[in-house]
Enzyme design. Structure first.
Site, PDB file in Angstrom:
ATOM      1  N   SER A  35       0.839  -1.200   0.000  1.00  0.00           N
ATOM      2  CA  SER A  35       0.000   0.000   0.000  1.00  0.00           C
ATOM      3  C   SER A  35       0.874   1.249   0.000  1.00  0.00           C
ATOM      4  CB  SER A  35      -0.896   0.010   1.255  1.00  0.00           C
ATOM      5  OG  SER A  35      -1.508   1.274   1.451  1.00  0.00           O
ATOM      6  N   TYR A  47      -1.919  -1.065  10.478  1.00  0.00           N
ATOM      7  CA  TYR A  47      -2.068  -1.425   9.063  1.00  0.00           C
ATOM      8  C   TYR A  47      -0.853  -0.965   8.255  1.00  0.00           C
ATOM      9  CZ  TYR A  47      -3.733  -1.329   4.239  1.00  0.00           C
ATOM     10  OH  TYR A  47      -3.848  -1.499   2.876  1.00  0.00           O
TER      11      TYR A  47
END
Length: 283
Positions: free
Chosen positions: A175, A188
């Site tokens: 990401s 995350y």
């Protein structure tokens, strides 16, 4: 400038459901196939919806037989299967938790039993949860996020490497948060950074076996993870901060995975592609 991207909406639990999104994500491939994955078998985690669905359909269009792994979203998985079969490819659905190593071994075993081979592994399934104050991040959430987003990738890769041979490919989803961070999702972001290092380390470990390992680091993409992670107001603005001023669609990301999995990417390993709407990040 109006920063509204889509109607405000929220889903109460993860994984999110694609069939409840308004508007629905655009997952169909944008171009004709050219046989880049003819005869190959691809196993895709999180393949029921979002980026995973788009990758499954795109790889099917390129000639691959598909296996999708997902937690419990049967309706979304059925839609993915329908789209894959319309491309003329076979597909199997495998429901379970990639945080369980035994399940990961079983998922690979079922794929081999069905198709007799495995050429491409796409580690894509993930979860994320907002916590505005780091002091409120519970041990339970921290462990769960790492179990899915890191341990699951390790488990699937270990199981797959019993069968992937020379010419095979592993593509991991990381990401933009691995590079830019995200203050409200520290756990995350940390898992996504771990996957960048995992990708680079595995690329070096497997290069002599002729197996390439790469990653894709999407920016703001319109997937079920978004309404399942944020409140309605944030969901409505999702993507507005990207230089292109909008969220990306899953089919704008899927082509990166096809490229990395196919012989077009034959001189790439240990690399990360960045479909993120124009954000400049370190590689």
């Amino acid at each position: 400038m109006d920063k509204t991207q889509q109607p405000p909406q929220h889903q109460e639990r993860q994984p999110g459901r694609e069939d409840r999104m308004d508007p629905p994500p655009d997952y169909m491939p944008r171009f004709p196939g050219s046989g880049r994955l003819d005869g190959k078998v691809a196993l895709i985690t999180g393949g029921d919806s979002g980026i995973g669905r788009a990758v499954a359909v795109a790889m099917a269009r390129e000639g691959a037989s598909i296996g999708i792994v997902y937690l419990e979203e049967d309706q979304d998985a059925e839609e993915t299967s329908r789209a894959v079969r319309e491309e003329g490819s076979d597909i199997i659905q495998i429901a379970g938790d990639i945080g369980d190593e035994d399940f990961c071994r079983e998922a690979v075993k079922r794929t081999i039993a069905e198709y007799g081979r495995l050429d491409v592994l796409v580690n894509n399934a993930a979860e994320q949860h907002e916590v505005s104050d780091f002091r409120d991040l519970s041990a339970e959430q921290l462990q769960r996020t790492f179990k899915t987003n890191v341990f699951g990738y390790f488990y699937m890769t270990k199981a797959a490497l019993e069968h992937i041979g020379a010419g095979g490919s592993i593509v991991n989803t990381t990401s933009i948060t691995a590079y830019q961070g995200y203050p409200d999702m520290v756990d995350y972001s940390a898992t996504r950074g771990a996957i960048v290092s995992f990708t680079r380390s595995m690329a070096g470990a497997l290069v002599e076996r002729g197996i390439r390992v790469n990653a894709v680091a999407p920016g703001p993409i319109w997937t079920p993870l978004i309404p399942a992670s944020f409140d309605a107001e944030k969901v409505a603005r999702h993507g507005s901060s990207a230089p292109m001023g909008r969220a990306g669609q899953p089919n704008e990301v899927a082509s990166c995975y096809v490229f990395l999995a196919s012989e077009e990417g034959s001189y790439m390993t240990g690399q990360v592609l960045h479909p993120n709407g124009g954000n400049i990040v370190g590689s």
